[in-house]
Design a protein around this motif. Sequence first.
Motif, PDB file in Angstrom:
ATOM      1  N   SER A 271       2.049  -8.980  -6.624  1.00 59.45           N
ATOM      2  CA  SER A 271       2.752 -10.005  -5.848  1.00 59.45           C
ATOM      3  C   SER A 271       3.337  -9.405  -4.570  1.00 59.45           C
ATOM      4  O   SER A 271       3.696 -10.125  -3.645  1.00 59.45           O
ATOM      5  CB  SER A 271       3.874 -10.635  -6.686  1.00 59.45           C
ATOM      6  OG  SER A 271       4.781  -9.629  -7.103  1.00 59.45           O
ATOM      7  N   ARG A 272       3.431  -8.081  -4.505  1.00 56.32           N
ATOM      8  CA  ARG A 272       3.966  -7.399  -3.324  1.00 56.32           C
ATOM      9  C   ARG A 272       2.889  -6.481  -2.738  1.00 56.32           C
ATOM     10  O   ARG A 272       1.997  -6.024  -3.446  1.00 56.32           O
ATOM     11  CB  ARG A 272       5.190  -6.556  -3.696  1.00 56.32           C
ATOM     12  CG  ARG A 272       6.333  -7.354  -4.304  1.00 56.32           C
ATOM     13  CD  ARG A 272       7.096  -8.130  -3.238  1.00 56.32           C
ATOM     14  NE  ARG A 272       8.305  -8.706  -3.780  1.00 56.32           N
ATOM     15  CZ  ARG A 272       8.380  -9.885  -4.369  1.00 56.32           C
ATOM     16  NH1 ARG A 272       7.273 -10.605  -4.541  1.00 56.32           N
ATOM     17  NH2 ARG A 272       9.531 -10.346  -4.825  1.00 56.32           N
ATOM     18  N   TYR A 273       3.029  -6.197  -1.440  1.00 61.98           N
ATOM     19  CA  TYR A 273       1.984  -5.401  -0.791  1.00 61.98           C
ATOM     20  C   TYR A 273       2.529  -4.625   0.404  1.00 61.98           C
ATOM     21  O   TYR A 273       3.637  -4.875   0.882  1.00 61.98           O
ATOM     22  CB  TYR A 273       0.847  -6.320  -0.318  1.00 61.98           C
ATOM     23  CG  TYR A 273       1.239  -7.253   0.817  1.00 61.98           C
ATOM     24  CD1 TYR A 273       1.035  -6.881   2.158  1.00 61.98           C
ATOM     25  CD2 TYR A 273       1.828  -8.496   0.568  1.00 61.98           C
ATOM     26  CE1 TYR A 273       1.410  -7.705   3.197  1.00 61.98           C
ATOM     27  CE2 TYR A 273       2.205  -9.331   1.602  1.00 61.98           C
ATOM     28  CZ  TYR A 273       1.993  -8.932   2.914  1.00 61.98           C
ATOM     29  OH  TYR A 273       2.369  -9.755   3.948  1.00 61.98           O
ATOM     30  N   LEU A 274       1.726  -3.667   0.868  1.00 66.79           N
ATOM     31  CA  LEU A 274       1.961  -2.982   2.125  1.00 66.79           C
ATOM     32  C   LEU A 274       0.907  -3.459   3.120  1.00 66.79           C
ATOM     33  O   LEU A 274      -0.278  -3.546   2.766  1.00 66.79           O
ATOM     34  CB  LEU A 274       1.843  -1.467   1.942  1.00 66.79           C
ATOM     35  CG  LEU A 274       2.868  -0.829   1.004  1.00 66.79           C
ATOM     36  CD1 LEU A 274       2.539   0.649   0.779  1.00 66.79           C
ATOM     37  CD2 LEU A 274       4.284  -0.966   1.544  1.00 66.79           C
ATOM     38  N   ALA A 275       1.325  -3.797   4.324  1.00 66.30           N
ATOM     39  CA  ALA A 275       0.388  -4.214   5.362  1.00 66.30           C
ATOM     40  C   ALA A 275      -0.250  -2.966   5.956  1.00 66.30           C
ATOM     41  O   ALA A 275       0.440  -2.062   6.423  1.00 66.30           O
ATOM     42  CB  ALA A 275       1.122  -5.006   6.440  1.00 66.30           C
ATOM     43  N   TYR A 276      -1.570  -2.919   5.937  1.00 64.71           N
ATOM     44  CA  TYR A 276      -2.298  -1.703   6.271  1.00 64.71           C
ATOM     45  C   TYR A 276      -3.103  -1.901   7.554  1.00 64.71           C
ATOM     46  O   TYR A 276      -4.144  -2.544   7.544  1.00 64.71           O
ATOM     47  CB  TYR A 276      -3.219  -1.359   5.099  1.00 64.71           C
ATOM     48  CG  TYR A 276      -3.915  -0.025   5.180  1.00 64.71           C
ATOM     49  CD1 TYR A 276      -3.518   0.973   6.070  1.00 64.71           C
ATOM     50  CD2 TYR A 276      -4.981   0.264   4.323  1.00 64.71           C
ATOM     51  CE1 TYR A 276      -4.160   2.195   6.116  1.00 64.71           C
ATOM     52  CE2 TYR A 276      -5.622   1.485   4.351  1.00 64.71           C
ATOM     53  CZ  TYR A 276      -5.206   2.443   5.264  1.00 64.71           C
ATOM     54  OH  TYR A 276      -5.842   3.652   5.293  1.00 64.71           O
TER      55      TYR A 276
ATOM     56  N   ASP B 189       7.039 -10.813   0.754  1.00 65.44           N
ATOM     57  CA  ASP B 189       6.133 -10.102  -0.145  1.00 65.44           C
ATOM     58  C   ASP B 189       5.687  -8.756   0.419  1.00 65.44           C
ATOM     59  O   ASP B 189       5.159  -7.920  -0.302  1.00 65.44           O
ATOM     60  CB  ASP B 189       4.880 -10.945  -0.432  1.00 65.44           C
ATOM     61  CG  ASP B 189       5.197 -12.214  -1.198  1.00 65.44           C
ATOM     62  OD1 ASP B 189       6.238 -12.235  -1.893  1.00 65.44           O
ATOM     63  OD2 ASP B 189       4.431 -13.182  -1.094  1.00 65.44           O
ATOM     64  N   CYS B 190       5.872  -8.571   1.725  1.00 66.82           N
ATOM     65  CA  CYS B 190       5.468  -7.326   2.384  1.00 66.82           C
ATOM     66  C   CYS B 190       6.625  -6.329   2.329  1.00 66.82           C
ATOM     67  O   CYS B 190       7.705  -6.598   2.856  1.00 66.82           O
ATOM     68  CB  CYS B 190       5.065  -7.599   3.833  1.00 66.82           C
ATOM     69  SG  CYS B 190       4.676  -6.091   4.743  1.00 66.82           S
ATOM     70  N   LEU B 191       6.391  -5.171   1.707  1.00 70.24           N
ATOM     71  CA  LEU B 191       7.461  -4.179   1.542  1.00 70.24           C
ATOM     72  C   LEU B 191       7.406  -3.065   2.586  1.00 70.24           C
ATOM     73  O   LEU B 191       8.260  -2.189   2.599  1.00 70.24           O
ATOM     74  CB  LEU B 191       7.409  -3.582   0.138  1.00 70.24           C
ATOM     75  CG  LEU B 191       7.593  -4.581  -1.012  1.00 70.24           C
ATOM     76  CD1 LEU B 191       7.700  -3.841  -2.341  1.00 70.24           C
ATOM     77  CD2 LEU B 191       8.816  -5.455  -0.805  1.00 70.24           C
ATOM     78  N   GLY B 192       6.390  -3.098   3.442  1.00 72.34           N
ATOM     79  CA  GLY B 192       6.321  -2.067   4.475  1.00 72.34           C
ATOM     80  C   GLY B 192       4.964  -2.023   5.146  1.00 72.34           C
ATOM     81  O   GLY B 192       4.077  -2.831   4.868  1.00 72.34           O
ATOM     82  N   LEU B 193       4.828  -1.028   6.040  1.00 73.82           N
ATOM     83  CA  LEU B 193       3.628  -0.877   6.854  1.00 73.82           C
ATOM     84  C   LEU B 193       2.948   0.457   6.572  1.00 73.82           C
ATOM     85  O   LEU B 193       3.611   1.456   6.298  1.00 73.82           O
ATOM     86  CB  LEU B 193       3.991  -0.902   8.346  1.00 73.82           C
ATOM     87  CG  LEU B 193       4.874  -2.032   8.864  1.00 73.82           C
ATOM     88  CD1 LEU B 193       5.276  -1.742  10.313  1.00 73.82           C
ATOM     89  CD2 LEU B 193       4.153  -3.370   8.755  1.00 73.82           C
ATOM     90  N   ILE B 194       1.627   0.467   6.637  1.00 74.60           N
ATOM     91  CA  ILE B 194       0.864   1.708   6.750  1.00 74.60           C
ATOM     92  C   ILE B 194       0.059   1.587   8.045  1.00 74.60           C
ATOM     93  O   ILE B 194      -0.693   0.616   8.223  1.00 74.60           O
ATOM     94  CB  ILE B 194      -0.087   1.934   5.567  1.00 74.60           C
ATOM     95  CG1 ILE B 194       0.679   1.980   4.252  1.00 74.60           C
ATOM     96  CG2 ILE B 194      -0.879   3.222   5.752  1.00 74.60           C
ATOM     97  CD1 ILE B 194      -0.211   2.120   3.017  1.00 74.60           C
TER      98      ILE B 194
END
Length: 307
Positions: free
Chosen positions: A80-85, A111-116
Amino acid sequence: VYMATHSSRIRTFSYHYREKHGHGLGKIPLDLGIPCPNRETGGCVFCSARAFAPAYLHNKSDIAQQISAGKKHLLKNRFSRYLAYFQQETPTVMEDEHFIAVCAEVLEDQDCLGLIISTRPDSLPISLLHGLAILLEKSGKSCLFELGLQSVHAASLELLNRNHTYAEFCSCLKELRRFDCFEVGVHLLFGIPGESKEDMVSSVTQVCALGIDALKLHHLQVLRNTPLAQMYERGEVVPFSLEDYLDFLVHVIPLIPANVVIHRLWATAHPDELIAPRWNILATHLSSLLQNMLQEKNVYQGQLSHF
């Protein structure tokens, strides 16, 4: 060392983020449609952006649509949560304010917990880092920069047509370390023509000595319509066999510090684009083979690390 009791024996992306957040995380690759500047000088000999792009990115769409498609096709019901890549090409060559605006839009999703952010070490302006640091402070979310290095050896960087140096990588890392909010990962490529096993190990130990946070390890793959494919036809490229690559990983994994997150251990390209090596094995089976070998030999990440 925690690895002795951790069943996978490797600090994988999955294990690390479950430990950090208490649940699994997915990655949603995003494409800003900005070509890599190295293409103007012929591009990296191994690179075929098409071979690594998820199917839903083949039709360019705005970021909100890409995230929606990513949730549907990649996360499905698993996460349900993700990192935007930001994986495709070299996104940081976009104008600072535009790129920061895109990052701000992405981070607004709860839902986005951070960036890559995957980029080249010669394509990361200081002005962008300042702007991103302000944005991250406001959002309270994470940001990992993945720097494409491939090798610490000058001859290899030249052969690959990387058009940057190891010194430039070190300089970029130093700039990133001026900010507390950024983590740093490194891409390394194994099987570059002319490199010995010792050369490849040296790349790993040198970057680990710099105190990096993450590694993404790939074996060299020969993809259609690349200069590397022409080199392969001429017999100048001998790809890893499955057995030799697994043996090499068993040798190198203990040298990687236990705290470094290993995002990937091998390359995956679309079968239609791949010329060699064709191992004809599912990633899950490959992972099982490696885990079994690590267990049999009682090997784990960090076991022989001096950092």
